[in-house]
Design an enzyme around this catalytic site. Structure first.
Site, PDB file in Angstrom:
ATOM      1  N   SER A  73       0.801  -1.225   0.000  1.00 49.70           N
ATOM      2  CA  SER A  73       0.000   0.000   0.000  1.00 49.70           C
ATOM      3  C   SER A  73       0.835   1.278   0.000  1.00 49.70           C
ATOM      4  O   SER A  73       0.351   2.318  -0.409  1.00 49.70           O
ATOM      5  CB  SER A  73      -0.950   0.007   1.197  1.00 49.70           C
ATOM      6  OG  SER A  73      -0.214   0.197   2.377  1.00 49.70           O
TER       7      SER A  73
ATOM      8  N   LYS B  62       0.916   4.649   6.820  1.00 49.79           N
ATOM      9  CA  LYS B  62       0.370   5.609   5.832  1.00 49.79           C
ATOM     10  C   LYS B  62       1.138   6.922   5.937  1.00 49.79           C
ATOM     11  O   LYS B  62       1.907   7.147   6.864  1.00 49.79           O
ATOM     12  CB  LYS B  62      -1.116   5.906   6.112  1.00 49.79           C
ATOM     13  CG  LYS B  62      -2.012   4.686   6.212  1.00 49.79           C
ATOM     14  CD  LYS B  62      -2.271   4.042   4.873  1.00 49.79           C
ATOM     15  CE  LYS B  62      -2.950   2.684   5.043  1.00 49.79           C
ATOM     16  NZ  LYS B  62      -2.693   1.765   3.967  1.00 49.79           N
TER      17      LYS B  62
END
Lengths: 215, 238
Positions: free
Chosen positions: B39, B120
């Protein structure tokens, strides 16, 4: 005088060293735990403080690596020093540190020992193990006031007179450490204490021999 | 004899247990993390090992725009009031509080259960207005972010809180702010974090804002396969 002390042979057997180490560990384990906890907490706080100050600069990983090496060296030298005090039954307090020179000597002696043992391991393993036994008490000599090269000589002479006794303790404890039953820490302490007994008994014997000679 | 054996066992347990608080204290400063997903590619790839630092919490620089952070995802539970303006108190992280999970969080030892955490990049901090235009990019406070570290711009649109929806890590479909038409303004004490691989991931465009309290640490150094300082905002892999 120190050179003459180092030439004196060790007089205790592997069984005696292990038994003395075991008894001392049982008697003194609360203070050993206290010392380890104190060292760990102190080092983590120093590490956190330096990291907080340097984290935003790109050199921080290198700074922290050097910090870890220096803190580990200081703590290990301090632990060897503490072990000698325990074995000699001398008073000890948490804020009483070994001299900076002793720490530097210990650090250089340890680097020399590690290098020689690794070179020995590279040369078909056995020479490395033998060198490991020969230099196993060099750390105690370094924190006890000997220079780095002198410490290796002292350790070599102690091991020359009691090679099989030290080897038996050394490899028994190392073998127990790799058994995954949670004995790692205890075996580590046992090894450090037993080797300290080898070192100190050698010196105690030497001191008494020197006194007799002087008389 | 039995007393002697009991003494030995107590001593061994004490010596071993001593390692737990020391390990936990060290994890309050630095923590190692393994990257299992794509990701955050290309900045972070599968099998990368990074070190997180936690001391930025003391200097107030943990939640900085562009920083890569690891955090526990928000709870999958619905907000208390689905029609609110975004400040819905949905700051509860998806954490369990039984002794084994707490020990797992404190020590990181594999013998305890370890909860999933997400890595993230922080796009918006408290007070920022976020807008995502499909195939163009992310606007923070009406300024288009220059993002050389992403593979491709997002293919979804985010204009209002109601546009935030989708399946969470646990596979539960959530729409945390209902059909609210309020603009996406990051509430106090929260962050808005997106993955660098914008289109194949679960991040704030699905679960909404993340509490600053849920942040575990900020990426500090990549230790494998390359040794690289990665603490600076908007860091990209060399």
């Amino acid at each position: 005088m120190q050179e003459s002390l180092a030439t004196t042979p060790t007089t205790i057997s592997a069984k005696t060293a292990m038994s003395k180490a075991w008894n001392l560990l049982q008697d003194k384990y609360p203070i050993i735990i206290l010392v380890i906890c104190w060292q760990a907490v102190r080092n983590i706080l120093i590490f956190a403080a330096i990291l907080t100050l340097t984290v935003s600069i790109p050199q921080s990983p290198v700074i922290m690596l050097v910090t870890i090496i220096l803190l580990s060296a200081e703590s290990s030298a301090e632990f060897f020093w503490f072990t000698l005090k325990l074995v000699r039954n001398e008073p000890y307090n948490l804020f009483h540190l070994p001299s900076p020179l002793a720490v530097v000597n210990w650090f250089i002696a340890t680097i020399l020992t590690t290098l020689s043992v690794n070179l020995g391991i590279f040369a078909l393993i056995i020479p490395g193990l033998v060198l490991g036994v020969f230099f196993s008490t060099s750390g105690y000599a370094a924190v006890d006031g000997f220079g780095p090269i002198q410490s290796l000589k002292v350790s070599w002479r102690i091991a020359s007179s009691a090679f099989w006794q030290i080897a038996l303790v050394f490899f028994t404890m190392l073998s127990l450490m790799i058994i995954p039953i949670g004995l790692t820490v205890a075996c580590n302490f046992m090894l450090v204490l037993a080797l300290a007994f080898f070192y100190t008994t050698s010196k105690v014997y030497a001191e008494s021999a020197t006194v007799k000679k002087n008389d | 004899m039995i007393k002697r054996i009991a003494n030995i066992i107590v001593m061994l347990i004490a010596l071993e247990l001593l390692m737990l608080p020391i390990l936990a204290l060290f994890r309050c400063v630095v923590e190692a993390r393994y990257i299992p997903s794509t990701s955050m590619r290309p900045a972070l790839q599968v099998n990368d090992r990074i070190l997180l630092e936690k001391v930025s919490r003391f200097t107030g620089k943990m939640a900085e725009r562009g920083a890569i952070v690891v955090f526990y995802p928000p709870s999958d539970r619905l907000p208390k009031n689905a029609d609110n303006n975004g400040d819905d108190g949905r700051d509860e992280a998806n954490q369990k509080w039984d002794i084994m999970h707490v020990l797992g969080r404190l020590t990181g030892l594999p013998i305890f259960p370890n909860e999933p955490a997400l890595v993230k990049r922080i796009i918006g901090v408290a007070g920022d207005t976020i807008r995502v235009v499909p195939n163009v990019g992310v606007y923070v406070n009406d300024k288009l972010l220059v993002e050389p570290y992403i593979i491709a711009p997002a293919n979804y649109e985010l204009k209002t809180l109601g546009d935030i929806f989708g399946p969470t890590v646990a596979g539960i479909w959530v729409r945390p702010y209902g059909k609210s038409q309020q603009p996406i303004v990051v509430p106090k004490g929260m962050i808005f974090a997106l993955s660098d691989d914008r289109n194949n991931t679960i991040d704030s465009h699905i679960f909404g804002f993340v509490s600053e309290k849920a942040i575990i640490g900020r990426a500090w150094v990549m230790v494998y396969p390359i040794q690289k300082y990665m603490h600076e905002p908007y860091w990209s892999r060399p």
